[in-house]
Design a protein around this motif. Structure first.
Motif, PDB file in Angstrom:
ATOM      1  N   PRO A  88       0.779  -1.231   0.000  1.00 51.88           N
ATOM      2  CA  PRO A  88       0.000   0.000   0.000  1.00 51.88           C
ATOM      3  C   PRO A  88       0.815   1.288   0.000  1.00 51.88           C
ATOM      4  O   PRO A  88       0.715   2.091  -0.938  1.00 51.88           O
ATOM      5  N   GLU A  89       1.625   1.500   1.016  1.00 57.50           N
ATOM      6  CA  GLU A  89       2.261   2.807   1.168  1.00 57.50           C
ATOM      7  C   GLU A  89       3.113   3.197  -0.035  1.00 57.50           C
ATOM      8  O   GLU A  89       2.968   4.255  -0.624  1.00 57.50           O
ATOM      9  N   SER A  90       4.043   2.285  -0.402  1.00 56.02           N
ATOM     10  CA  SER A  90       4.975   2.625  -1.471  1.00 56.02           C
ATOM     11  C   SER A  90       4.266   2.731  -2.820  1.00 56.02           C
ATOM     12  O   SER A  90       4.596   3.571  -3.653  1.00 56.02           O
ATOM     13  N   TYR A  91       3.247   1.919  -3.038  1.00 53.68           N
ATOM     14  CA  TYR A  91       2.575   1.939  -4.343  1.00 53.68           C
ATOM     15  C   TYR A  91       1.820   3.246  -4.549  1.00 53.68           C
ATOM     16  O   TYR A  91       1.941   3.895  -5.586  1.00 53.68           O
ATOM     17  N   LEU A  92       1.041   3.632  -3.522  1.00 51.46           N
ATOM     18  CA  LEU A  92       0.263   4.860  -3.654  1.00 51.46           C
ATOM     19  C   LEU A  92       1.176   6.063  -3.861  1.00 51.46           C
ATOM     20  O   LEU A  92       0.875   6.961  -4.653  1.00 51.46           O
ATOM     21  N   LYS A  93       2.284   6.072  -3.164  1.00 51.70           N
ATOM     22  CA  LYS A  93       3.208   7.186  -3.277  1.00 51.70           C
ATOM     23  C   LYS A  93       3.725   7.277  -4.718  1.00 51.70           C
ATOM     24  O   LYS A  93       3.828   8.350  -5.299  1.00 51.70           O
ATOM     25  N   LEU A  94       4.025   6.111  -5.286  1.00 49.96           N
ATOM     26  CA  LEU A  94       4.630   6.106  -6.612  1.00 49.96           C
ATOM     27  C   LEU A  94       3.671   6.494  -7.730  1.00 49.96           C
ATOM     28  O   LEU A  94       4.065   7.105  -8.723  1.00 49.96           O
ATOM     29  N   ILE A  95       2.406   6.119  -7.581  1.00 46.89           N
ATOM     30  CA  ILE A  95       1.502   6.432  -8.703  1.00 46.89           C
ATOM     31  C   ILE A  95       0.633   7.655  -8.410  1.00 46.89           C
ATOM     32  O   ILE A  95      -0.333   7.929  -9.117  1.00 46.89           O
ATOM     33  N   SER A  96       1.010   8.409  -7.374  1.00 45.36           N
ATOM     34  CA  SER A  96       0.192   9.584  -7.042  1.00 45.36           C
ATOM     35  C   SER A  96       0.321  10.691  -8.087  1.00 45.36           C
ATOM     36  O   SER A  96      -0.399  11.666  -8.050  1.00 45.36           O
TER      37      SER A  96
END
Ligand SMILES: Nc1ncnc2c1ncn2[C@@H]1O[C@H](COP(=O)(O)OP(=O)(O)O)[C@@H](O)[C@H]1O
Ligand SMILES: [Mg+2]
Lengths: 231, 386
Positions: B107-115
């Motif tokens: 969750p954390e890293s993925y959302l940050k990357l595709i924000s």
């Protein structure tokens, strides 16, 4: 009939190259046709009658000599100038009517007016007048295929006069018609000459047709022989 | 009467011939419209991809897994600023026909990357991180099924199954997100990798691919080399490339659509160019005498040339517009049934503009020869002699 020449050829020579042979049609031909004249041109086939009309109408050029028609030295005009000049000064009538098959009588007559600055209403008025002169006002909406040869030729005459040119050039206008229709057409040309003062040069093979003209020129071997008829 | 009427009357003087030419042009433009819409839809991913994002996949092929341990090892590579991973879920809702893009993510890293393309609020990010069975759903997908935050729904996989034999995972929608970029597509669902990985019956501790951001695009090549070098000669060799190239490879997997479009459309256009061009040459030749008459009446060469070009332009515009209309109807119907697989399937203004450009080119190309013939025609030759 005025004495001012509307048409004047001076020293006109014209020939064609056919394969290896060069044939001469006219050799230093002179001709004057006054405004208001009605001239029949007769002569054997191949004597150059159509070529003469082409020279007078700015469709072909002489090899040498001057062609003056309606005040212009047309042998000196460019192609573009000739187009505009023809539209303003010359009406053509052909043996085979040459109407556009997909246009009505009125639209065929209107064609030359597309080259003028006239508005829609003015164009319609001119077309009506021209069709009335040739007695076809009631056929305005008919297509060429719905009309007899004589009627089609009358539409062609209306097309030739609609922009009010000074000179009508007719190449065997009755060559494809029966006697009755031919007489009708010839009577119409005669009236145009007599009543509206149109100058007419008409090529014909038919001596009876030639009698409608004021005079007849016989073209043979590049020269004219004139027979004046009592008008 | 005016020149346009003259052009129209000329075109339709032989109705059957005109209709056959129109139909052949229609078919070509319908093909063009539909194929161009497909090509655009397939390439949409490429347009949204970021230049500074790299994708790490299994070297054999991107459908093969990678060990999850690669996540930490890649994170440690010099030049890597952010990294995350995802696993393709092969999702559908209720019926396999309702194909749905679902990805199991950290969750954390993925959302940050595709924000950059998707708009996540801090609340939904927090809820997703905290809730093991939580799911984030894109606006378009939520709207499609009428899902709301708090809904608990079963999402099935056509690839994986749970240890208990079920192929459906129950998830709770904890957020519905929008987009930051107009081209981004929001028909997708994100679920937690941890939840998915613990419950699945096979493939544990593997991931589909890694996505990472470098400190600067200039480092891309170097970073990609060191990652692939690090895993060389291991059982799971990697291939690292920009996201753009990755998406392209994905498209290539579906067949090289751009090339097919070009070949099919090209063949269709060459064919109609020849058919219509030849037919028009003959049509104008039949009218030689009429053109000579027009010139006798005082129509200039240029005017006659314009009349003929006008006729072929009108022909191309009628056939082309009808074909485009057909393509529009077809893509609309197809986007209703294929919208899940191929989002963004539609006739874009760009496609319409290109089609209009092709119509004008086609009109000019098919009219060129007959128009020049008409322009050059000498009256005396055209009238024949007699
Ligand atoms: N464009 C041309 N090229 C070659 N020969 C031509 C051309 N126009 C006319 N001729 C020739 O010139 C001669 C006169 O033709 P034409 O004026 O049509 O005669 P007419 O109308 O008196 O029958 C004929 O021999 C004809 O073949
Ligand atoms: Mg003749």
């Amino acid at each position: 009939m005025s004495d001012l020449p509307l048409v004047r050829l001076a020293g006109v020579s014209k020939g064609f190259v056919k394969g290896k042979d060069a044939i001469t049609i006219f050799d230093k031909l002179d001709l004057a046709i006054p405004a208001g004249d009605f001239v029949a041109v007769m002569g054997p086939s191949g004597s150059g009658k159509s070529t003469l009309l082409n020279l007078l109408g700015g469709i072909d050029r002489p090899d040498t000599g001057e062609v003056q028609v309606a005040g212009s030295r047309i042998d000196a005009l460019s192609e573009g100038e000739l187009s505009a000049w023809r539209a303003a000064h010359i009406g053509f009538v052909f043996q085979f009517y040459n109407l556009m098959p997909m246009l009505t009588a009125a639209q065929n007559v209107e064609l030359p007016l597309l080259l003028t600055r006239l508005g829609k209403a003015d164009r319609r008025r001119h077309v009506e007048t021209a069709l009335t002169i040739v007695n076809l006002a009631d056929r305005a909406k008919h297509y060429p295929r719905e009309m007899s040869g004589g009627q089609q030729q009358r539409v062609a005459i209306a097309r030739a006069i609609v922009s009010d040119p000074e000179l009508l050039l007719c190449d065997e206008p009755t060559g494809d018609l029966d006697r009755t229709s031919a007489d009708e057409i010839l009577g119409m040309l005669k009236a145009l000459n007599r009543d509206l003062g149109k100058t007419i040069v008409m090529v014909t093979h038919d001596p009876a047709a030639a009698r409608y003209a004021r005079r007849t020129l016989h073209l043979d071997k590049g020269h004219f022989e004139e027979k004046e008829l009592a008008a | 009467m005016n020149d346009f009427l003259l052009i129209r009357k000329n075109l339709f003087r032989k109705k059957l011939r005109a209709i056959l030419m129109i139909v052949s042009i229609l078919v070509a433009f319908a093909i063009f419209g539909v194929l161009a819409a497909f090509e655009r839809a397939f390439n949409a991913g490429e347009e949204v991809s970021e230049a500074d994002r790299l994708v790490v996949v299994n070297k054999i092929n991107f459908t093969q897994p990678l060990p999850i341990a690669y996540f930490n090892r890649v994170a440690a590579v010099e030049g890597v600023r952010q990294v995350t991973f995802a696993n393709w879920f092969g999702g559908y809702y209720q019926d396999p026909k309702n194909f749905t893009v679902v990805m199991a993510v950290e969750p954390e890293s993925y959302l940050k990357l595709i924000s950059t393309e998707y708009a996540f609020t801090p609340e939904m990010t927090e809820a997703f991180v905290r809730n093991r069975t939580g799911a984030l759903v894109g606006e378009q997908l939520a709207a499609k099924w009428g899902w709301k935050v708090g809904d608990r729904i079963p999402i099935s996989s056509s690839i994986f199954s749970q240890k208990n034999g079920s192929t459906a995972w129950d998830v709770t929608i904890v957020g519905i997100f929008g987009k930051n970029k107009p081209q981004a597509d929001t028909t997708l669902m994100l679920i937690q990798y941890a939840y998915f990985d613990e419950t699945r019956s096979f493939g544990k501790d593997t991931i589909g691919w890694l996505v990472l951001k470098t400190a600067s695009p200039a480092l891309n090549d170097q970073v990609a080399k060191s990652i692939d070098g690090m895993f060389a000669n291991s059982p799971y060799e990697t291939a690292t490339d920009t996201e753009k190239a990755f998406n392209k490879a994905f498209v290539a997997q579906l067949g090289n659509i751009a090339l097919i479009v070009q070949l099919v459309v090209g063949a269709a256009f060459v064919t109609i160019l020849m058919i219509v061009g030849n037919t028009m040459v003959m049509a104008i030749r039949e009218r030689t005498r009429e053109i000579a008459v027009l010139k006798t009446l005082g129509f200039s060469g240029g005017r006659v040339l314009r009349l003929v070009l006008g006729e072929t332009l009108l022909l191309a515009l009628i056939g082309g517009t009808a074909g485009l209309l057909l393509a529009w109807l077809a893509t609309r119907a197809m986007s209703q049934s294929l919208g899940n697989f191929i989002p963004g399937l539609s006739l874009s203004p760009g496609i319409v503009a290109a089609a209009i450009g092709f119509m004008v080119l086609l009109g000019l190309a098919t009219g060129l020869v007959p128009a020049l013939n008409a322009f050059r025609l000498r009256i005396a030759d055209g009238m024949g002699r007699g």
